[in-house]
Write an enzyme that holds these catalytic residues in place. Structure first.
Site, PDB file in Angstrom:
ATOM      1  N   HIS A  84       5.092  70.200 -31.471  1.00 26.79           N
ATOM      2  CA  HIS A  84       5.766  70.981 -32.521  1.00 26.79           C
ATOM      3  C   HIS A  84       5.359  72.448 -32.558  1.00 26.79           C
ATOM      4  O   HIS A  84       5.892  73.207 -33.344  1.00 26.79           O
ATOM      5  CB  HIS A  84       5.502  70.355 -33.894  1.00 26.79           C
TER       6      HIS A  84
HETATM    7  C1  UD1 Z   1       2.788  73.629 -40.097  1.00 22.33           C
HETATM    8  C2  UD1 Z   1       1.535  74.429 -39.789  1.00 22.33           C
HETATM    9  C3  UD1 Z   1       0.895  73.919 -38.496  1.00 22.33           C
HETATM   10  C4  UD1 Z   1       0.695  72.418 -38.527  1.00 22.33           C
HETATM   11  C5  UD1 Z   1       2.010  71.740 -38.863  1.00 22.33           C
HETATM   12  C6  UD1 Z   1       1.874  70.248 -38.953  1.00 22.33           C
HETATM   13  C7  UD1 Z   1       1.611  76.788 -40.481  1.00 22.33           C
HETATM   14  C8  UD1 Z   1       1.703  78.167 -39.993  1.00 22.33           C
HETATM   15  N1  UD1 Z   1       1.841  75.836 -39.577  1.00 22.33           N
HETATM   16  O1  UD1 Z   1       3.727  73.888 -39.054  1.00 22.33           O
HETATM   17  O2  UD1 Z   1      -0.355  74.542 -38.335  1.00 22.33           O
HETATM   18  O3  UD1 Z   1       0.239  71.982 -37.272  1.00 22.33           O
HETATM   19  O4  UD1 Z   1       2.468  72.248 -40.134  1.00 22.33           O
HETATM   20  O5  UD1 Z   1       3.095  69.655 -39.230  1.00 22.33           O
HETATM   21  O6  UD1 Z   1       1.325  76.576 -41.636  1.00 22.33           O
HETATM   22  N2  UD1 Z   1      10.394  71.074 -42.087  1.00 22.33           N
HETATM   23  C9  UD1 Z   1      11.103  70.029 -42.575  1.00 22.33           C
HETATM   24  N3  UD1 Z   1      10.521  69.231 -43.530  1.00 22.33           N
HETATM   25  C10 UD1 Z   1       9.276  69.450 -44.001  1.00 22.33           C
HETATM   26  C11 UD1 Z   1       8.564  70.546 -43.497  1.00 22.33           C
HETATM   27  C12 UD1 Z   1       9.125  71.341 -42.540  1.00 22.33           C
HETATM   28  O7  UD1 Z   1      12.248  69.799 -42.183  1.00 22.33           O
HETATM   29  O8  UD1 Z   1       8.791  68.687 -44.844  1.00 22.33           O
HETATM   30  C13 UD1 Z   1      10.997  71.930 -41.039  1.00 22.33           C
HETATM   31  C14 UD1 Z   1      11.666  73.156 -41.591  1.00 22.33           C
HETATM   32  O9  UD1 Z   1      12.759  73.456 -40.790  1.00 22.33           O
HETATM   33  C15 UD1 Z   1      10.647  74.233 -41.389  1.00 22.33           C
HETATM   34  C16 UD1 Z   1       9.972  73.794 -40.118  1.00 22.33           C
HETATM   35  O10 UD1 Z   1       9.973  72.368 -40.161  1.00 22.33           O
HETATM   36  O11 UD1 Z   1      11.210  75.498 -41.306  1.00 22.33           O
HETATM   37  C17 UD1 Z   1       8.581  74.294 -39.968  1.00 22.33           C
HETATM   38  O12 UD1 Z   1       7.789  73.977 -41.109  1.00 22.33           O
HETATM   39  P1  UD1 Z   1       6.531  74.914 -41.485  1.00 22.33           P
HETATM   40  O13 UD1 Z   1       5.815  74.363 -42.650  1.00 22.33           O
HETATM   41  O14 UD1 Z   1       6.971  76.332 -41.557  1.00 22.33           O
HETATM   42  O15 UD1 Z   1       5.633  74.823 -40.201  1.00 22.33           O
HETATM   43  P2  UD1 Z   1       5.249  73.598 -39.242  1.00 22.33           P
HETATM   44  O16 UD1 Z   1       5.902  73.810 -37.942  1.00 22.33           O
HETATM   45  O17 UD1 Z   1       5.459  72.287 -39.940  1.00 22.33           O
END
Ligand code: UD1
Length: 365
Positions: free
Chosen positions: A205
């Protein structure tokens, strides 16, 4: 002592669980649990509360997804109001996600002491958002709880006063020890049609791997080759699923039938699958540590790691995003040449106890 514990994203939950449980043992600790809502899907959040018996958050900020600045800013604005109301003696943040950074900055500016659990990890790669989160959080923290002696060295080199740094072990491993026996008996591989010891488990991811089509494509080529020898189970993060659709990779995946994508799994099911995997392929931070404890070979699809102890002492090998390397190292493991490793110092299931003792001693508890 009033403690405000913060969680935001999936990898925070297995770290906060043993701390909440330990703090509950002491009547002199009043704890509040705050969830920023950085992760909000049930499969990224609620299932972990249920399986790890984390109490329902007292405060939910509901910030959701956004750009880094948007997400961080939303947490800061909402968290400032909470802090002014609650006035805790200490804010506990874990890991390195955007919520960790946002809450640490907000607390420090209101002169509320910050305790950072999992301090001092460094990949020395500032293109990784987590590295910036780590550096800033550590610079502002009053208690820096580390998982390795190497982390203490990083912090001291950055000029952090040694009396603020405590090598306590790894709270995520506390959670693993607590749930291992229960997870192992779930029979998850069989439920998914997999033979114990006869599959690879994959997670992917990181933006550096899945946000760049050429890089992601190369990794998929490697996986398509590997699945001919060994079935691969891939519980995919929502970010990754979005990219697969966006880059039009779904058809290619259909030509690799033994690379199977499933929805994100619960903590117990994923742990069960790790325990019984032939090997794990990942770009996660925490999984590098969990496989080290389980003695399962781990190939990390990154050029660097902030967790070098898993390479030096554990079962981890860095393979980057290089197709040939990913395939070659997998074949080495299949030929019986995978690392077995040993358990790093203080990864013994008692890290939360050490942390809470230090905080209570500070408040004269
Ligand atoms: C975040 C952390 C990363 C961790 C990861 C574990 C930061 C910078 N990154 O990354 O260190 O390894 O979590 O999962 O904080 N989304 C959903 N549902 C959710 C959450 C996210 O659909 O419940 C999707 C959304 O499109 C979102 C994308 O995932 O934009 C990324 O989510 P985000 O929290 O920005 O970062 P992660 O890639 O999850």
């Amino acid at each position: 002592m009033q403690v405000l514990n913060v969680v935001g994203a999936r990898p925070n939950l297995m770290k906060i669980a043993p701390l909440v449980e330990e703090m509950r043992r002491y009547p002199d600790i009043r704890q509040t649990l705050l969830h920023t809502g950085q992760h909000y899907d049930d499969k990224m959040s609620q299932v972990f509360f249920d399986q790890l018996s984390i109490p329902r958050p007292d405060i939910y900020l509901g910030v959701g997804s956004g750009s880094h600045a948007e997400q961080t800013a939303r947490v800061m604005v909402a968290f400032e109001k909470v802090l002014l109301e609650e006035r805790p003696d200490v804010v506990v943040v874990v890991g390195d996600v955007n919520s960790t950074l946002a809450c640490a900055v907000t607390a420090a500016k209101l002169w509320v002491p910050v305790a950072h659990v999992e301090a001092g990890l460094r990949s020395f790669d500032r293109r990784m958002p987590e590295e910036i989160n780590r550096i800033v959080t550590d610079a502002l923290s009053d208690f820096l709880f580390t998982t390795s002696r190497g982390a203490n060295e990083h912090l001291e080199r950055e000029g952090i006063a040694p009396e603020k740094i405590f090598f306590v072990g790894n709270v995520m491993i506390d959670t693993l020890h607590k749930h291992r026996a229960r997870a192992e008996q779930l029979g998850t591989p069989a439920c998914l049609g997999l033979r114990p010891g006869g599959y690879a488990l994959l997670t992917l991811h990181r933006p550096s791997n899945v946000d760049v089509p050429e890089v992601f494509s190369g990794i998929l080529d490697a996986l398509a080759t590997i699945q001919r020898d060994l079935p691969i189970l891939f519980p995919a993060h929502p970010r990754t699923v979005k990219r697969i659709a966006e880059f039009g990779f779904a058809e290619r995946l259909a030509t690799a039938p033994d690379l199977r994508i499933v929805e994100p799994l619960g903590y117990l099911e994923f742990l069960d699958l790790m325990i019984h995997a032939r090997l794990v392929l990942t770009d996660s931070g925490g999984i590098q540590e969990e496989t080290t404890i389980l003695g399962v070979p781990c190939l990390t699809l990154r050029e660097n790691t902030e967790r070098p102890v898993t390479i030096v002492e554990g079962t981890n090998t860095l393979v980057g995003a290089d197709q040939a390397r990913i395939v070659a190292e997998t074949r080495r493991i299949l030929a019986g040449e995978g690392k077995t490793g040993r358990v790093p110092e203080l990864w013994d299931g008692h890290a939360a106890g050490r942390i809470v003792k230090i905080l209570r001693d500070w408040r004269g508890g």
